[in-house]
Each structure stands twice: as structure tokens, then as C-alpha cells.
Design a protein around this motif. Structure first.
Motif, short mmCIF file in Angstrom:
data_model
loop_
_atom_site.label_atom_id
_atom_site.label_comp_id
_atom_site.label_asym_id
_atom_site.label_seq_id
_atom_site.Cartn_x
_atom_site.Cartn_y
_atom_site.Cartn_z
N GLU A 26 -25.04 -20.66 45.78
CA GLU A 26 -25.52 -19.60 46.66
C GLU A 26 -25.21 -19.96 48.10
OE1 GLU A 26 -27.02 -21.28 44.29
OE2 GLU A 26 -28.99 -20.45 43.85
N ALA A 27 -25.44 -21.23 48.42
CA ALA A 27 -25.21 -21.67 49.79
C ALA A 27 -23.71 -21.79 50.04
CB ALA A 27 -25.89 -23.01 50.02
N THR A 28 -23.31 -21.58 51.29
CA THR A 28 -21.91 -21.68 51.64
C THR A 28 -21.49 -23.14 51.72
OG1 THR A 28 -22.29 -19.76 53.02
CG2 THR A 28 -20.20 -20.90 53.31
N THR A 29 -20.47 -23.50 50.97
CA THR A 29 -19.96 -24.85 51.04
C THR A 29 -19.27 -25.04 52.39
OG1 THR A 29 -19.59 -24.82 48.66
CG2 THR A 29 -18.47 -26.54 49.91
N PRO A 30 -19.62 -26.10 53.12
CA PRO A 30 -18.98 -26.29 54.42
C PRO A 30 -17.45 -26.43 54.25
CG PRO A 30 -20.76 -27.89 54.06
CD PRO A 30 -20.55 -27.17 52.78
N PRO A 31 -16.68 -25.73 55.07
CA PRO A 31 -15.23 -25.85 54.98
C PRO A 31 -14.79 -27.31 55.03
CG PRO A 31 -15.82 -24.09 56.49
CD PRO A 31 -17.11 -24.76 56.10
N GLY A 32 -13.85 -27.67 54.17
CA GLY A 32 -13.35 -29.04 54.12
C GLY A 32 -14.11 -29.92 53.14
N TRP A 33 -15.25 -29.43 52.66
CA TRP A 33 -16.08 -30.20 51.74
C TRP A 33 -16.01 -29.61 50.34
CZ3 TRP A 33 -18.97 -34.52 53.23
CH2 TRP A 33 -18.98 -34.78 54.61
N SER A 34 -16.29 -30.47 49.33
CA SER A 34 -16.34 -29.99 47.95
C SER A 34 -17.69 -30.31 47.35
CB SER A 34 -15.27 -30.69 47.11
OG SER A 34 -14.00 -30.40 47.60
N VAL A 35 -18.11 -29.48 46.43
CA VAL A 35 -19.35 -29.66 45.70
C VAL A 35 -19.05 -30.45 44.42
CG1 VAL A 35 -21.08 -28.42 44.37
CG2 VAL A 35 -20.37 -27.55 46.59
N ALA A 36 -19.85 -31.48 44.15
CA ALA A 36 -19.61 -32.28 42.95
C ALA A 36 -20.92 -32.93 42.49
CB ALA A 36 -18.54 -33.34 43.20
N GLY A 37 -20.81 -33.89 41.58
CA GLY A 37 -21.97 -34.59 41.07
C GLY A 37 -22.03 -34.51 39.58
N THR A 38 -23.06 -35.15 38.99
CA THR A 38 -23.19 -35.08 37.53
C THR A 38 -23.81 -33.75 37.12
OG1 THR A 38 -25.36 -36.10 37.69
CG2 THR A 38 -23.50 -37.55 37.25
N HIS A 39 -24.70 -33.22 37.96
CA HIS A 39 -25.41 -31.98 37.64
C HIS A 39 -25.34 -31.03 38.82
CE1 HIS A 39 -26.90 -34.83 34.73
NE2 HIS A 39 -27.58 -33.91 34.08
N PRO A 40 -24.15 -30.68 39.28
CA PRO A 40 -24.05 -29.88 40.50
C PRO A 40 -24.80 -28.55 40.42
CG PRO A 40 -21.95 -29.95 39.34
CD PRO A 40 -22.85 -30.95 38.68
N ALA A 41 -24.93 -28.03 39.21
CA ALA A 41 -25.60 -26.73 39.08
C ALA A 41 -27.09 -26.82 39.37
CB ALA A 41 -25.36 -26.15 37.68
N GLU A 42 -27.63 -28.04 39.34
CA GLU A 42 -29.07 -28.19 39.56
C GLU A 42 -29.41 -28.43 41.03
OE1 GLU A 42 -30.77 -30.88 36.67
OE2 GLU A 42 -29.52 -30.00 35.10
N TYR A 43 -28.40 -28.39 41.87
CA TYR A 43 -28.62 -28.59 43.30
C TYR A 43 -28.01 -27.44 44.09
CZ TYR A 43 -29.91 -33.23 41.78
OH TYR A 43 -30.53 -34.26 41.15
N GLU A 44 -28.74 -27.03 45.11
CA GLU A 44 -28.15 -26.08 46.04
C GLU A 44 -27.59 -26.89 47.19
OE1 GLU A 44 -29.31 -21.83 48.03
OE2 GLU A 44 -30.83 -23.39 47.97
N MET A 45 -26.30 -26.76 47.44
CA MET A 45 -25.66 -27.60 48.44
C MET A 45 -24.82 -26.73 49.36
SD MET A 45 -24.59 -30.83 46.02
CE MET A 45 -24.10 -29.99 44.51
N GLY A 46 -25.06 -26.83 50.64
CA GLY A 46 -24.27 -26.02 51.55
C GLY A 46 -24.80 -26.07 52.96
N LEU A 47 -24.27 -25.18 53.78
CA LEU A 47 -24.68 -25.12 55.18
C LEU A 47 -26.10 -24.60 55.30
CD1 LEU A 47 -21.43 -23.60 56.75
CD2 LEU A 47 -22.28 -25.94 57.01
N ASP A 48 -26.84 -25.16 56.24
CA ASP A 48 -28.18 -24.66 56.55
C ASP A 48 -28.25 -24.41 58.05
OD1 ASP A 48 -30.84 -24.19 57.09
OD2 ASP A 48 -31.56 -25.61 55.59
#
Lengths: 183, 201
Positions: A26-48
Motif C-alpha cells: 500500500e505504501a509507496t516504495t521509495p524510488p531506488g529501493w526494493s521491498v524484500a524479506g522472508t515475509h514481505p507481505a506481513e510488513y508495510e514498507m514505504g515512504l511516510d
């Protein structure tokens, strides 16, 4: 401790693959960055844009549920060329709210055969609730290094913000924080 | 950790997966391969009477209450005509009692980088962020990836992790316009220098 670190290395090592499967958050991924991890779907990661240390936005990682598992990370990969033979410091500011597991900056130096150096602050984790505080990871980048990965990670429920990161070469007087592998 | 392994392994090129080929009998749909990290824990075959259209579909079923890892029914094709194009894999999936998850997946491979044993993975999606779970009637799903000009092979299939059964029918690989959003991330090469460290953009 050693085993734990190794596991963490493994997890972050394979993170890139998980990234490809990662949620369209839902959150916008900061340009230049990638979303990852073992359970990325369980975290909201992005610009605030509401919480930030300077400027108009920070990067936020938030466990979506009380049972958020594994970890989520925002990361980027850079070519090691510019840093070979140098000591590199990743620094930044972190703010935490109800971090039940742990959070940290992390950096990994990869060579042709695998990980050359790694630190994820697991030995000095960001926990609980805390205002903006500087943290850093310092690693040597050997001459054989190919790539440097770095990022922000959160394991478990809670929320953490990072802002004003810096990646810079430092001199030998600055102690390394991570472990070098024996490869 | 275990779930991540599934992702990692589906990311592993065909050559590595071939080593895991189980000695399994049963009618394999022509052109398809049985793969996965624990293919022996999954029954993968044609289901002659369970088609959505026509007569047959393909099915993958976890053996027993807690099959290990994942199994996948897959195939690999040369990137040839798809190079430089946006490619959509679509297909219809029916689910019964899937406790963990199932999904369509597609992976675009490039040349093997110097010093590596595996081809570079250029793009990937396995629906892990929108998994098929539980029991449901036939439903259409899709994966959309950009196929880079340097792509060599494209692999795709259906994967099942854990107990339950999925059926798949009427798959299609189509070149689509750039107006169709990609579902998976392309794997960018590394940045030359760190970027956007202050999160201002």
C-alpha cells in the motif's frame, strides 16, 4: 550468537529473491529501493510523509499484525567498484514505536563466492519505543568485492522509521561493526 | 524461512531443479515437468475428468496431511520471440483445501554471469503476495513480467506448498501492451551509487 548471525546472513542473502515475490505494498516504495524479506507481505514498507526527521518524508517499516513473522526489509544493491579496498560506513537515524522484535540497519558485502562481510545490528538491536537516534554499520569492502547490499529491516510487530542515511568511505580509525567471513 | 526457501528454489534454474526429479509415475501432461524442493511429496498429473474446458486439466496434490516444501508442475521455453516484450501468463485455477498456498509463477532468466553457476534471474513473480488458499471454484489468475532483451529462457508453472489440491487449465502466454501493469518486480541491476538515502523522492 554466531549461529544466529549466520542465519540472518542467509535470510538477508536470499532476500532479493523474496523481493521479486514481494507484495505490491500500500505504501509507496521509495524510488531506488526494493521491498524484500522472508515475509514481505506481513510488513508495510514505504515512504511516510507524516513522520520524518528532516525534509518531507522518511522510510517506514511496520508489522501489519501482532503476529508479523520473519522480517521485512527495504534494500538496495550497489556496485562495489567505487568502494573496493575501503572501509564503508552506512549510517542513519532511526525512530521506533512498539518494536517487539527488533529493527536495524544492515549491510552486506558480496564477493564472487558469497558473503564477504555482514552486519545487521542484531547484536545492538533497535527495540521498543525510542526517538530519532543515530545508528551505523561499518564494514571493510575487500578488493574482490562485487556488490554491496544495504537496507533497513524490521522483525516482528511495531513500527520503525529511518531517515537521513549516508553511505561513505571512512578511514581505518573507525572500527568495523560487523564480521568478515573467512572465504 | 521455509517459505523463503520455496521462493528461492523456484528461483533456482531448471538445471538445478532437474536433479530433484522424482521417480514418479502417472500421466504427466505432455511438455510439463515435475519439480520443486520436495516433488516426491506431491502428486502431479493430468486429471482426465476435471477440465474447466475440454476434458482434462492438470492437478497438483499434497500427499498426506503435511507434505514438505513445495511441488511445481512447470515448463521452460526459449525467450526468443518474447524478448523485449511484456509477457502475461494467465490460467484458471481451482482449489480444494489448500492449507498453505498455491500460485502461478513465471521467471525470466538471462545469461549466466561470469563466476556464477546459475543464469541471472531477470524477473520473477509467484503470487506469494496474492496466494491461492482454501477451496474455490475456477478462477482466472495472471502473472505479468517484462522480458528483457537479453533474456534466454522463460520458466512458468503452478506451485503448491502444503496440503490440499489445485487444478490448472487453459493457460495462455500472451504478449501484452505496456498499459498492462507488471505483477512482479523486474530485478534491476545494482545502482552505481547509493540513491535516495534521505527518502525525499
Amino acid at each position: 550468537m554466531r549461529t544466529v548471525s549466520r542465519l540472518a546472513v542467509l535470510l538477508v542473502s536470499t532476500g532479493a529473491l523474496a523481493a521479486t515475490a514481494a507484495a505490491m505494498e500500500e505504501a509507496t516504495t521509495p524510488p531506488g529501493w526494493s521491498v524484500a524479506g522472508t515475509h514481505p507481505a506481513e510488513y508495510e514498507m514505504g515512504l511516510d510523509r507524516a513522520t520524518r526527521r528532516s525534509g518531507v518524508a522518511s522510510a517506514s517499516l511496520r508489522g501489519k499484525t501482532p503476529t508479523a513473522g520473519g522480517f521485512g526489509t527495504l534494500l538496495q544493491e550497489i556496485d562495489a567498484a567505487h568502494y573496493r579496498g575501503r572501509r564503508v560506513r552506512l549510517s542513519g537515524y532511526a525512530k521506533a514505536a512498539g518494536v517487539a522484535g527488533w529493527a536495524g540497519l544492515w549491510m552486506r558485502v558480496d564477493g564472487p563466492q558469497g558473503v564477504l562481510a555482514f552486519d545487521n545490528m542484531q547484536s545492538r538491536p533497535i527495540k521498543g519505543t525510542a526517538d530519532w537516534r543515530r545508528c551505523e554499520v561499518v564494514l571493510d569492502v575487500p578488493s574482490g568485492a562485487r556488490a554491496i547490499w544495504f537496507g533497513l529491516l524490521l522483525s516482528g510487530p511495531g513500527q520503525v522509521w529511518f531517515d537521513d542515511l549516508q553511505v561513505e568511505a571512512v578511514d581505518g580509525a573507525v572500527p568495523v561493526t560487523g564480521t568478515a567471513s573467512q572465504r | 524461512m521455509r517459505r523463503l526457501m520455496a521462493v528461492a528454489l523456484v528461483g533456482v534454474p531448471l538445471i538445478a531443479a532437474v536433479a530433484n526429479l522424482p521417480a514418479q509415475t502417472g500421466d504427466l501432461p505432455q511438455g510439463w515437468l515435475r519439480m520443486g524442493d520436495h516433488p516426491e511429496d506431491y502428486e502431479m498429473r493430468m486429471d482426465p475428468g476435471a477440465g474447466r474446458t475440454g476434458k482434462a486439466s492438470a492437478t497438483i496434490k499434497g500427499k498426506g496431511p503435511s507434505p514438505a516444501g513445495f511441488g511445481t508442475l512447470m515448463q521452460s521455453t526459449e525467450a526468443g520471440e518474447y524478448k523485449g516484450k511484456r509477457l502475461r501468463l494467465s490460467g484458471w485455477v481451482k482449489a480444494a483445501g489448500i492449507g498453505e498456498w498455491a500460485g502461478l509463477w513465471m521467471r525470466v532468466d538471462g545469461p549466466t554471469p561470469p563466476g556464477s553457476s546459475y543464469p541471472a534471474m531477470l524477473a520473477f513473480d509467484n503470487m506469494q503476495n496474492r496466494p491461492i488458499k482454501g477451496t474455490s471454484a475456477w478462477k482466472r489468475h495472471e502473472i505479468v513480467l517484462d522480458v528483457a532483451p537479453e533474456a534466454t529462457f522463460i520458466s512458468f508453472g503452478i506451485l503448491l506448498r502444503g496440503a490440499g489440491q489445485a487444478w490448472i487449465d487453459d493457460l495462455s502466454l500472451d504478449v501484452v501492451g505496456k498499459d498492462v501493469p507488471v505483477t512482479g518486480q523486474g530485478l534491476q541491476g545494482p545502482n552505481k551509487k547509493p540513491v535516495n538515502l534521505d527518502f525525499e523522492s
